[in-house]
Design a protein around this motif. Structure first.
Motif, PDB file in Angstrom:
ATOM      1  N   PHE A   3       0.918  -1.156  -0.066  1.00  0.00           N
ATOM      2  CA  PHE A   3      -0.019   0.164  -0.091  1.00  0.00           C
ATOM      3  C   PHE A   3       0.737   1.038   0.004  1.00  0.00           C
ATOM      4  N   ARG A   4       0.424   2.242  -0.618  1.00  0.00           N
ATOM      5  CA  ARG A   4       1.270   3.476  -1.057  1.00  0.00           C
ATOM      6  C   ARG A   4       0.497   4.808  -0.578  1.00  0.00           C
ATOM      7  N   THR A   5       1.020   5.637   0.111  1.00  0.00           N
ATOM      8  CA  THR A   5       0.293   7.244   0.332  1.00  0.00           C
ATOM      9  C   THR A   5       1.115   8.016  -0.249  1.00  0.00           C
ATOM     10  N   THR A   6       0.541   9.156  -0.981  1.00  0.00           N
ATOM     11  CA  THR A   6       1.345  10.045  -1.614  1.00  0.00           C
ATOM     12  C   THR A   6       0.904  11.559  -1.417  1.00  0.00           C
ATOM     13  N   VAL A   7       1.525  12.174  -1.119  1.00  0.00           N
ATOM     14  CA  VAL A   7       1.146  13.677  -1.316  1.00  0.00           C
ATOM     15  C   VAL A   7       1.836  14.387  -2.459  1.00  0.00           C
ATOM     16  N   HIS A   8       1.253  15.165  -3.065  1.00  0.00           N
ATOM     17  CA  HIS A   8       1.716  15.787  -4.142  1.00  0.00           C
ATOM     18  C   HIS A   8       1.131  17.458  -4.350  1.00  0.00           C
ATOM     19  N   HIS A  49      -3.665  28.826 -16.161  1.00  0.00           N
ATOM     20  CA  HIS A  49      -2.993  28.470 -14.959  1.00  0.00           C
ATOM     21  C   HIS A  49      -3.770  27.755 -13.948  1.00  0.00           C
ATOM     22  N   MET A  50      -3.439  26.528 -13.569  1.00  0.00           N
ATOM     23  CA  MET A  50      -4.368  25.701 -12.400  1.00  0.00           C
ATOM     24  C   MET A  50      -3.243  25.281 -11.735  1.00  0.00           C
ATOM     25  N   GLN A  51      -3.447  25.535 -10.336  1.00  0.00           N
ATOM     26  CA  GLN A  51      -2.711  24.584  -9.099  1.00  0.00           C
ATOM     27  C   GLN A  51      -3.777  23.446  -8.492  1.00  0.00           C
ATOM     28  N   PHE A  52      -3.220  22.563  -8.177  1.00  0.00           N
ATOM     29  CA  PHE A  52      -3.651  21.537  -7.176  1.00  0.00           C
ATOM     30  C   PHE A  52      -2.841  20.755  -6.521  1.00  0.00           C
ATOM     31  N   TYR A  53      -3.153  20.305  -5.108  1.00  0.00           N
ATOM     32  CA  TYR A  53      -2.682  19.568  -4.441  1.00  0.00           C
ATOM     33  C   TYR A  53      -3.562  18.749  -3.572  1.00  0.00           C
ATOM     34  N   GLY A  54      -2.824  17.281  -3.165  1.00  0.00           N
ATOM     35  CA  GLY A  54      -3.653  16.715  -2.542  1.00  0.00           C
ATOM     36  C   GLY A  54      -3.027  15.278  -2.066  1.00  0.00           C
ATOM     37  N   ALA A  55      -3.578  14.287  -1.946  1.00  0.00           N
ATOM     38  CA  ALA A  55      -3.186  12.776  -1.519  1.00  0.00           C
ATOM     39  C   ALA A  55      -3.486  11.952  -2.270  1.00  0.00           C
ATOM     40  N   LYS A  56      -2.742  10.730  -2.483  1.00  0.00           N
ATOM     41  CA  LYS A  56      -3.211   9.463  -3.217  1.00  0.00           C
ATOM     42  C   LYS A  56      -2.998   8.354  -2.084  1.00  0.00           C
ATOM     43  N   PHE A  57      -3.882   7.569  -2.213  1.00  0.00           N
ATOM     44  CA  PHE A  57      -4.021   6.050  -1.616  1.00  0.00           C
ATOM     45  C   PHE A  57      -4.191   4.973  -2.453  1.00  0.00           C
ATOM     46  N   GLU A  58      -3.158   4.164  -2.677  1.00  0.00           N
ATOM     47  CA  GLU A  58      -2.928   3.194  -3.811  1.00  0.00           C
ATOM     48  C   GLU A  58      -2.641   1.830  -3.123  1.00  0.00           C
TER      49      GLU A  58
END
Length: 239
Positions: A89-94, A108-117
């Motif tokens: 299992f992997r958790t990512t912040v980006h 121009h678009m900004q985004f940030y968040g997290a992934k759960f894989e």
């Protein structure tokens, strides 16, 4: 995409069913001697290419190809834990900062968040790890949660939701080829797709007026993976 997801989940279900009470895989590693590091940290730089959707007169400069230009758009930091040599299992912040100012109207678009894989060691799954040597690859799929913020200025003729933001959820799927540099360090190249649900903004910031509110993007990233623990190497390279 559906075939990849099917392979991942069927494989993971099969392997989980064969775990013994100690959490060791009871198939190929029947002796339970999984004495390798299970934790790893990953640091990548990303190049994200949005595909859809855009309003009229806006587009991505390199929307026709994932590899047309490797423009660094952001970075990601991840932690991965492998339950056994096959599945983890992997958790990512980006964080991503997408913008184009040539060959199209500027946006121009900004985004940030997290992934759960869910992560599967594909080279072991296909039983080719012994032939690949220092090479290998991972398959992954999961969910991505993001805050998306438009930084495209509003004009007299268009409303781009400048400084407005929304929350989105997306489905991720991808493959990560990797090369073992040393016992604990590996070079990774990741190619992923993101299918984003309920994205009310186009990538240029305007409102999505299509009947299907979704966005699609591809990300190519390169970085390093380092294993943590008292053993010599990570379970990805266990022989």
């Amino acid at each position: 995409m559906k075939k990849l997801l099917f392979i991942l989940f069927i494989a993971s279900g099969s392997m989980v069913a064969q775990l013994n009470s100690d959490g060791f895989y009871t198939g190929k590693f029947s002796d339970g001697d999984y004495y390798e590091n299970k934790w790893s940290g990953e640091l990548h730089i990303n190049s994200t290419v949005p595909v859809n959707s855009f309003s009229d007169k806006y587009k991505a400069d390199n929307h026709n190809s994932i590899f047309s230009n490797f423009d660094v758009t952001g970075f990601s930091v991840a932690g991965r834990y492998m339950f056994n040599p096959y599945i983890g299992f992997r958790t990512t912040v980006h964080s991503e900062n997408l913008k184009k100012s040539s060959a199209t109207l500027p946006w121009h678009m900004q985004f940030y968040g997290a992934k759960f894989e869910l992560v599967t060691n594909g080279s072991r799954l296909l039983n080719v790890d012994q032939y690949l040597g220092n090479f290998g690859f991972l398959l992954h799929t999961g969910l991505q949660f993001d805050y998306v913020k438009s930084k495209t200025p509003n004009t007299l003729t268009s409303f781009q939701n400048y400084n407005a933001r929304e929350r989105t959820i997306g489905l991720i799927y991808g493959i990560t080829p990797q090369y073992k540099i040393s016992k604990k360090l590996a070079l990774q190249l990741d190619i992923s797709g993101q299918f984003i649900f309920l994205q009310h903004f186009n990538w240029d910031g305007s409102y999505n007026t299509h009947s299907r509110l979704h966005g699609l993007s591809y990300t190519t990233s390169i970085g390093l993976s380092y294993s943590f623990g008292s053993y010599d190497s990570h379970g990805d390279w266990y022989r």
